[in-house]
Design an enzyme around this catalytic site. Structure first.
Site, PDB file in Angstrom:
ATOM      1  N   ASP A  79       0.846  -1.198   0.000  1.00 15.22           N
ATOM      2  CA  ASP A  79       0.000   0.000   0.000  1.00 15.22           C
ATOM      3  C   ASP A  79       0.876   1.241   0.000  1.00 15.22           C
ATOM      4  O   ASP A  79       2.082   1.183   0.231  1.00 15.22           O
ATOM      5  CB  ASP A  79      -0.920   0.010   1.220  1.00 15.22           C
ATOM      6  CG  ASP A  79      -2.144   0.897   1.047  1.00 15.22           C
ATOM      7  OD1 ASP A  79      -2.293   1.527  -0.023  1.00 15.22           O
ATOM      8  OD2 ASP A  79      -2.958   0.970   1.989  1.00 15.22           O
ATOM      9  N   LYS A  80       0.219   2.355  -0.250  1.00 17.30           N
ATOM     10  CA  LYS A  80       0.869   3.666  -0.292  1.00 17.30           C
ATOM     11  C   LYS A  80       0.010   4.659   0.466  1.00 17.30           C
ATOM     12  O   LYS A  80      -1.223   4.558   0.481  1.00 17.30           O
ATOM     13  CB  LYS A  80       1.038   4.089  -1.759  1.00 17.30           C
ATOM     14  CG  LYS A  80       1.239   5.579  -2.000  1.00 17.30           C
ATOM     15  CD  LYS A  80      -0.063   6.254  -2.418  1.00 17.30           C
ATOM     16  CE  LYS A  80       0.138   7.738  -2.697  1.00 17.30           C
ATOM     17  NZ  LYS A  80      -1.165   8.434  -2.853  1.00 17.30           N
ATOM     18  N   HIS A  81       0.657   5.610   1.122  1.00 16.08           N
ATOM     19  CA  HIS A  81      -0.079   6.697   1.767  1.00 16.08           C
ATOM     20  C   HIS A  81       0.584   8.025   1.436  1.00 16.08           C
ATOM     21  O   HIS A  81       1.810   8.132   1.461  1.00 16.08           O
ATOM     22  CB  HIS A  81      -0.117   6.529   3.283  1.00 16.08           C
ATOM     23  CG  HIS A  81      -0.805   7.673   3.973  1.00 16.08           C
ATOM     24  ND1 HIS A  81      -2.174   7.796   4.038  1.00 16.08           N
ATOM     25  CD2 HIS A  81      -0.305   8.777   4.597  1.00 16.08           C
ATOM     26  CE1 HIS A  81      -2.496   8.908   4.674  1.00 16.08           C
ATOM     27  NE2 HIS A  81      -1.384   9.524   5.020  1.00 16.08           N
ATOM     28  N   SER A  82      -0.234   9.013   1.110  1.00 18.01           N
ATOM     29  CA  SER A  82       0.263  10.363   0.864  1.00 18.01           C
ATOM     30  C   SER A  82      -0.208  11.279   1.977  1.00 18.01           C
ATOM     31  O   SER A  82      -1.342  11.149   2.467  1.00 18.01           O
ATOM     32  CB  SER A  82      -0.261  10.877  -0.484  1.00 18.01           C
ATOM     33  OG  SER A  82       0.019  12.264  -0.624  1.00 18.01           O
ATOM     34  N   THR A 119      -9.125  10.850  -2.019  1.00 18.01           N
ATOM     35  CA  THR A 119      -9.190   9.822  -3.058  1.00 18.01           C
ATOM     36  C   THR A 119     -10.603   9.261  -3.194  1.00 18.01           C
ATOM     37  O   THR A 119     -11.070   9.003  -4.308  1.00 18.01           O
ATOM     38  CB  THR A 119      -8.200   8.687  -2.738  1.00 18.01           C
ATOM     39  OG1 THR A 119      -6.873   9.235  -2.709  1.00 18.01           O
ATOM     40  CG2 THR A 119      -8.254   7.595  -3.785  1.00 18.01           C
ATOM     41  N   ARG A 167      -9.026  16.016  18.332  1.00 20.58           N
ATOM     42  CA  ARG A 167      -7.821  16.751  17.922  1.00 20.58           C
ATOM     43  C   ARG A 167      -8.200  17.984  17.104  1.00 20.58           C
ATOM     44  O   ARG A 167      -7.579  19.046  17.233  1.00 20.58           O
ATOM     45  CB  ARG A 167      -6.902  15.847  17.104  1.00 20.58           C
ATOM     46  CG  ARG A 167      -6.102  14.848  17.934  1.00 20.58           C
ATOM     47  CD  ARG A 167      -5.393  13.852  17.036  1.00 20.58           C
ATOM     48  NE  ARG A 167      -4.501  14.525  16.103  1.00 20.58           N
ATOM     49  CZ  ARG A 167      -4.151  14.018  14.930  1.00 20.58           C
ATOM     50  NH1 ARG A 167      -4.622  12.854  14.531  1.00 20.58           N
ATOM     51  NH2 ARG A 167      -3.321  14.681  14.145  1.00 20.58           N
ATOM     52  N   SER A 182      -2.130   8.147  14.014  1.00 23.21           N
ATOM     53  CA  SER A 182      -3.384   8.192  13.266  1.00 23.21           C
ATOM     54  C   SER A 182      -3.219   7.571  11.879  1.00 23.21           C
ATOM     55  O   SER A 182      -4.010   6.707  11.468  1.00 23.21           O
ATOM     56  CB  SER A 182      -3.862   9.642  13.144  1.00 23.21           C
ATOM     57  OG  SER A 182      -5.055   9.722  12.387  1.00 23.21           O
ATOM     58  N   LYS A 186      -4.492   3.123  10.913  1.00 22.49           N
ATOM     59  CA  LYS A 186      -5.451   2.749   9.859  1.00 22.49           C
ATOM     60  C   LYS A 186      -4.773   1.952   8.752  1.00 22.49           C
ATOM     61  O   LYS A 186      -5.324   0.974   8.253  1.00 22.49           O
ATOM     62  CB  LYS A 186      -6.115   4.005   9.287  1.00 22.49           C
ATOM     63  CG  LYS A 186      -6.975   4.763  10.289  1.00 22.49           C
ATOM     64  CD  LYS A 186      -7.785   5.839   9.628  1.00 22.49           C
ATOM     65  CE  LYS A 186      -6.953   7.028   9.184  1.00 22.49           C
ATOM     66  NZ  LYS A 186      -6.539   7.906  10.286  1.00 22.49           N
ATOM     67  N   LYS A 187      -3.577   2.355   8.342  1.00 23.87           N
ATOM     68  CA  LYS A 187      -2.890   1.650   7.267  1.00 23.87           C
ATOM     69  C   LYS A 187      -2.483   0.236   7.689  1.00 23.87           C
ATOM     70  O   LYS A 187      -2.658  -0.730   6.938  1.00 23.87           O
ATOM     71  CB  LYS A 187      -1.660   2.443   6.814  1.00 23.87           C
ATOM     72  CG  LYS A 187      -1.972   3.594   5.888  1.00 23.87           C
ATOM     73  CD  LYS A 187      -2.564   3.104   4.583  1.00 23.87           C
ATOM     74  CE  LYS A 187      -2.977   4.217   3.657  1.00 23.87           C
ATOM     75  NZ  LYS A 187      -3.632   3.719   2.429  1.00 23.87           N
TER      76      LYS A 187
END
Length: 309
Positions: A79-82, A119, A167, A182, A186-187
């Site tokens: 997976d990828k996260h930005s 997304t 927050r 955070s 989730k990832k």
């Protein structure tokens, strides 16, 4: 153990222990902690900070507060996260390109945050597409197609959902420790073998200078790797949009132009950089450059477009 004891430690500028952080995350999820106590905790962490061990403990406890996926597939789960930027539709190109290269990508994505587009909002601009699917459908899509882009269900990291809400109203969104926990809670709940992080820097990103971006990239990679997921971060430029047309439907149109070979621009360059690292780390490519070439090849050949379809 109680919330009051943990909050008292933070008030006296003492970092909570691993056991205290695990207890607090669990209590966030099951309702034993009030919103007022959650807000005080966020402010305390923002002021005192967590150790590397504490950051990992909070991340894993928030991940384990809900559903954690496991997979039995014939390829690596990646997976990828930005961290977010303007005109950043990379996920919509990279996920199907990775699937075309033999990876499985169970991408749990989010909606727009601040000035950055989400997304899920973009993919739902396609008429008839619904990003909220149940677990059975999610698994079916991943196994049959190789990638899925879906929204998180209520049982994914519920502790983070509680903490994130307070927050926002307690002005603690920019805490490095809480950002890290955070994102990764989730990832990592997706049951990943490998992760790449696209940390944006520039006028269109949340991180405006290189020092901030490096600090976040370091915190994220150290925590994710210590949590058992092989992770690499890339810092990429967000001083201008990645596509020439902004807006959910318009960005989908740009994605289609990229996937059908009409445009080879910044989106492809970022996909190649991120995908090359993922494929190399997962053993699907001999090195990063070979992996990057494979991603570009999947896009130019139309195989990524077929996966997207």
């Amino acid at each position: 153990m109680s919330a009051r004891v943990i909050l008292a430690k933070l008030r006296h500028r003492q970092s909570p222990t691993r056991e205290e952080l695990v207890w607090f995350a669990t209590a966030l999820a099951d309702g034993r902690v009030s919103d007022a106590q959650a807000g005080a905790f966020a402010m305390g962490v923002c002021q005192v900070g967590l150790s590397d061990v504490g950051r990992v403990a909070l991340t894993l406890a928030m991940r384990d507060s809900g559903r954690v996926f496991s997979w039995n597939l014939d390829g690596p789960v990646l997976d990828k996260h930005s961290t977010g930027g303007v005109g950043d539709c990379v996920s919509l190109v990279l996920a199907p390109a990775l699937a075309a290269c033999g990876a499985y990508v169970p991408m749990i994505s989010g909606r727009g945050l601040g000035h950055t587009g989400g997304t899920l909002d973009k993919i739902e601009a396609i008429p008839g597409v619904n990003s909220q699917v149940d677990e059975a459908k999610f698994r079916q899509i991943v196994m049959q197609v190789g990638c899925a882009i879906v929204g998180a269900t209520d049982d994914i990291a519920p502790a983070d959902k509680r903490l994130y809400a307070v927050r926002d109203v307690s002005s603690t969104v920019d805490s490095l420790d809480l950002i890290t926990a955070s994102i990764l809670s989730k990832k990592l709940a997706a049951g990943l073998d490998g992760l790449v992080l696209d940390v944006k820097v520039g006028s269109g990103a949340f991180m405006k200078d290189l020092g901030q971006a490096r600090a976040l990239a370091t915190a994220l990679t150290k925590t994710a790797n210590a949590s058992g997921c092989r992770t690499t971060a890339i810092i990429s430029d967000m001083s201008q949009p990645l596509v020439p047309s902004l807006g959910n439907g318009l960005e989908i149109a740009e994605v289609m132009r990229v996937l059908t070979g009409q445009v080879i621009g910044p989106v492809v360059s970022v996909c190649a950089a991120l995908g090359g690292v993922l494929l190399a780390n997962a053993g699907l490519a001999g090195d990063v450059q070979t992996g990057a070439d494979a991603i570009v090849g999947a896009i130019r050949s139309g195989r990524a477009a077929e996966k997207f379809g």
